[in-house]
Design a protein around this motif. Sequence first.
Motif, PDB file in Angstrom:
ATOM      1  N   LEU A 189      -9.518  12.142   1.798  1.00 43.55           N
ATOM      2  CA  LEU A 189      -9.344  10.732   2.125  1.00 43.55           C
ATOM      3  C   LEU A 189      -8.518  10.521   3.390  1.00 43.55           C
ATOM      4  CD1 LEU A 189      -8.676   9.206  -1.422  1.00 43.55           C
ATOM      5  CD2 LEU A 189     -10.797   9.150  -0.098  1.00 43.55           C
ATOM      6  N   SER A 190      -7.813  11.541   3.837  1.00 41.81           N
ATOM      7  CA  SER A 190      -6.964  11.414   5.024  1.00 41.81           C
ATOM      8  C   SER A 190      -7.767  11.325   6.311  1.00 41.81           C
ATOM      9  CB  SER A 190      -5.990  12.593   5.113  1.00 41.81           C
ATOM     10  OG  SER A 190      -5.058  12.567   4.047  1.00 41.81           O
ATOM     11  N   ARG A 191      -9.050  11.570   6.230  1.00 42.22           N
ATOM     12  CA  ARG A 191      -9.841  11.549   7.466  1.00 42.22           C
ATOM     13  C   ARG A 191      -9.818  10.165   8.116  1.00 42.22           C
ATOM     14  NH1 ARG A 191     -13.346  11.076   3.223  1.00 42.22           N
ATOM     15  NH2 ARG A 191     -15.111   9.618   3.424  1.00 42.22           N
ATOM     16  N   LEU A 229      -5.029   4.769  -2.028  1.00 37.55           N
ATOM     17  CA  LEU A 229      -4.557   6.142  -2.208  1.00 37.55           C
ATOM     18  C   LEU A 229      -4.041   6.759  -0.926  1.00 37.55           C
ATOM     19  CD1 LEU A 229      -7.242   7.571  -4.666  1.00 37.55           C
ATOM     20  CD2 LEU A 229      -4.989   6.610  -5.188  1.00 37.55           C
ATOM     21  N   VAL A 230      -4.745   6.526   0.190  1.00 36.44           N
ATOM     22  CA  VAL A 230      -4.337   7.081   1.485  1.00 36.44           C
ATOM     23  C   VAL A 230      -4.549   5.980   2.524  1.00 36.44           C
ATOM     24  CG1 VAL A 230      -4.587   8.944   3.152  1.00 36.44           C
ATOM     25  CG2 VAL A 230      -5.078   9.378   0.741  1.00 36.44           C
ATOM     26  N   ASN A 231      -3.472   5.551   3.173  1.00 37.27           N
ATOM     27  CA  ASN A 231      -3.533   4.365   4.022  1.00 37.27           C
ATOM     28  C   ASN A 231      -2.993   4.662   5.415  1.00 37.27           C
ATOM     29  OD1 ASN A 231      -4.035   2.653   1.499  1.00 37.27           O
ATOM     30  ND2 ASN A 231      -2.023   3.541   1.073  1.00 37.27           N
ATOM     31  N   THR A 232      -3.135   3.679   6.282  1.00 37.99           N
ATOM     32  CA  THR A 232      -2.555   3.792   7.616  1.00 37.99           C
ATOM     33  C   THR A 232      -1.459   2.747   7.760  1.00 37.99           C
ATOM     34  OG1 THR A 232      -3.070   3.944   9.971  1.00 37.99           O
ATOM     35  CG2 THR A 232      -4.154   2.189   8.749  1.00 37.99           C
ATOM     36  N   SER A 244       0.828  -1.209   0.000  1.00 35.99           N
ATOM     37  CA  SER A 244       0.000   0.000   0.000  1.00 35.99           C
ATOM     38  C   SER A 244       0.858   1.252   0.000  1.00 35.99           C
ATOM     39  CB  SER A 244      -0.930   0.000   1.217  1.00 35.99           C
ATOM     40  OG  SER A 244      -1.889  -1.031   1.129  1.00 35.99           O
ATOM     41  N   LEU A 245       1.978   1.215   0.724  1.00 39.36           N
ATOM     42  CA  LEU A 245       2.845   2.394   0.763  1.00 39.36           C
ATOM     43  C   LEU A 245       3.424   2.680  -0.615  1.00 39.36           C
ATOM     44  CD1 LEU A 245       4.253   4.587   2.383  1.00 39.36           C
ATOM     45  CD2 LEU A 245       6.055   2.942   2.948  1.00 39.36           C
ATOM     46  N   PHE A 302       1.372   6.871  -6.552  1.00 40.92           N
ATOM     47  CA  PHE A 302       0.305   7.731  -7.057  1.00 40.92           C
ATOM     48  C   PHE A 302       0.716   9.196  -6.982  1.00 40.92           C
ATOM     49  CE2 PHE A 302      -3.528  10.287  -6.189  1.00 40.92           C
ATOM     50  CZ  PHE A 302      -4.226  10.045  -7.365  1.00 40.92           C
ATOM     51  N   LEU A 303       1.306   9.610  -5.878  1.00 33.70           N
ATOM     52  CA  LEU A 303       1.746  11.003  -5.752  1.00 33.70           C
ATOM     53  C   LEU A 303       2.871  11.327  -6.724  1.00 33.70           C
ATOM     54  CD1 LEU A 303       1.677  11.479  -1.872  1.00 33.70           C
ATOM     55  CD2 LEU A 303      -0.017  12.213  -3.554  1.00 33.70           C
ATOM     56  N   ALA A 304       3.712  10.323  -7.028  1.00 32.48           N
ATOM     57  CA  ALA A 304       4.820  10.554  -7.954  1.00 32.48           C
ATOM     58  C   ALA A 304       4.331  10.934  -9.343  1.00 32.48           C
ATOM     59  CB  ALA A 304       5.705   9.315  -8.031  1.00 32.48           C
TER      60      ALA A 304
END
Length: 479
Positions: free
Chosen positions: A302-304, A326-329, A127-128, A134-136
């Motif tokens: 999505l960071s919520r 996209l946004v994970n923990t 996931s990381l 994705f950001l890249a």
Amino acid sequence: MDWFTAPGYWLGRLVFQRALAGVYVFAFLGAALQFRALIGTRGMLPVPDYLRYVPFRHAPSLFQLRYSDGLFAGCAWAGAALAAALAAGAGDLVPLGAAMGMWAVLWLLYLSIVNVGQTWYSFGWESLLLEVGFLAVFLGNARTGPPVLVLWLLRWVLFRVEFGAGLIKMRGDACWRELTCLYHHHETQPMPGPLSWFFHRLPRPVHRVECAANHVTQLVFPVMLFTPQPVASFAACAMVATQLWLVLSGNFAWLNWLTITLALSAVDFGALTGPPPAAASGGAPVWYAVLVCAVTVLVLVLSRHPVANMISPRQVMNRSFDPLHLVNTYGAFGTVGRIRDEVVVEGTADEVPREDGAWREYGFKGKPGDPLRMPRQFAPYHLRLDWLMWFAALSPGYARDWFGPFVERLLAGDRDTLRLIRHNPFPDAPPRFVRARLYRYRFTTWRELRETGAWWHRRPVREYLPPTRLAGARASEPE
């Protein structure tokens, strides 16, 4: 739009992109070389079987449209080749839109693999890699300055990786609060490396310093990422140093290298490089700026979920909140084992299996087996079977879906499965029976190492899988 770009970070972006592409190379190589035995059509957990009951919306993947082993191999090798090209700088030789397309293809190919990888691809670094990849896509290339918003989003990922890991430790095992976890961790971690024995034998006061330094790195320095330079650079460099320590002490696939890559994106190299190239000081196209702003809003929304997880007393580790990852923990080792058990797999050619029969042991590439064999370094390459064998030793429940098929393939002499292991004790014909036993392992002492040359001491604990043979039915499940 002077506010939109940070030309002084052009070298940081270059280093980040080259390093990220290198991580992608290892990820795709691992997929290409291991998938047939793990998730191929005749693998332990076949992709076609998985796709029959998992809809596209839950696991978006190119393979939802069509799957074959040849297509999977083509995607994996194409991904490795594209990643190698980007690592060599191909993204800076084409227009901005084309460079973004190349990074987007990498992300899409690896997303397609992860979303059909099942248990074998359930690790946090998958996931990381997808989140950072994705950001890249939106970080641009040498024809425009690095966008400030994406640089901050990369720091936000790094913050969650480190701070989430720090919180899970403080909330989890009491040994982290008592600074004693590293009395055990180097010995009981999933896949020790060649220096892990020496790390384990460090004096206990040094282990306590290791624990304390870990807490500072994961709970204090992440906050400093959002302070002005050079403080943020100092915090990022401290994280790099800590990750290199982890690289030396164990095998964690590409997790440490990807975290180092993230940290380097926060370092201000401007004082070392002088003025940026003219292209990096130029303005950004309007369409590009609008797209970056939209992605920033999406990530913040999505960071919520990760934020709610971090502040929750019931925090969980390594979870994706959307099928696109996209946004994970993140987080690791909320609990540290005090003992190490290993599943030892053996076969025999005897007609009737006896306890004192001629059992021969299969040797794995990375996980402990032969006590005389020094642990090897494999990271950033990921040995998926070896890692899952560590989980199997913790509890048979972790192996319920795949261990029986694994044994079946040993009994059948399956070529693809045998390629995943280091030593096949039946090179001429497969065994008639296979069994598995649970052993208790510990690192030897200095004296034992000098006298015997053994890195491990082991003793049998119990039967894990009774002698099993092919008889038309599936192999027995571990007990």
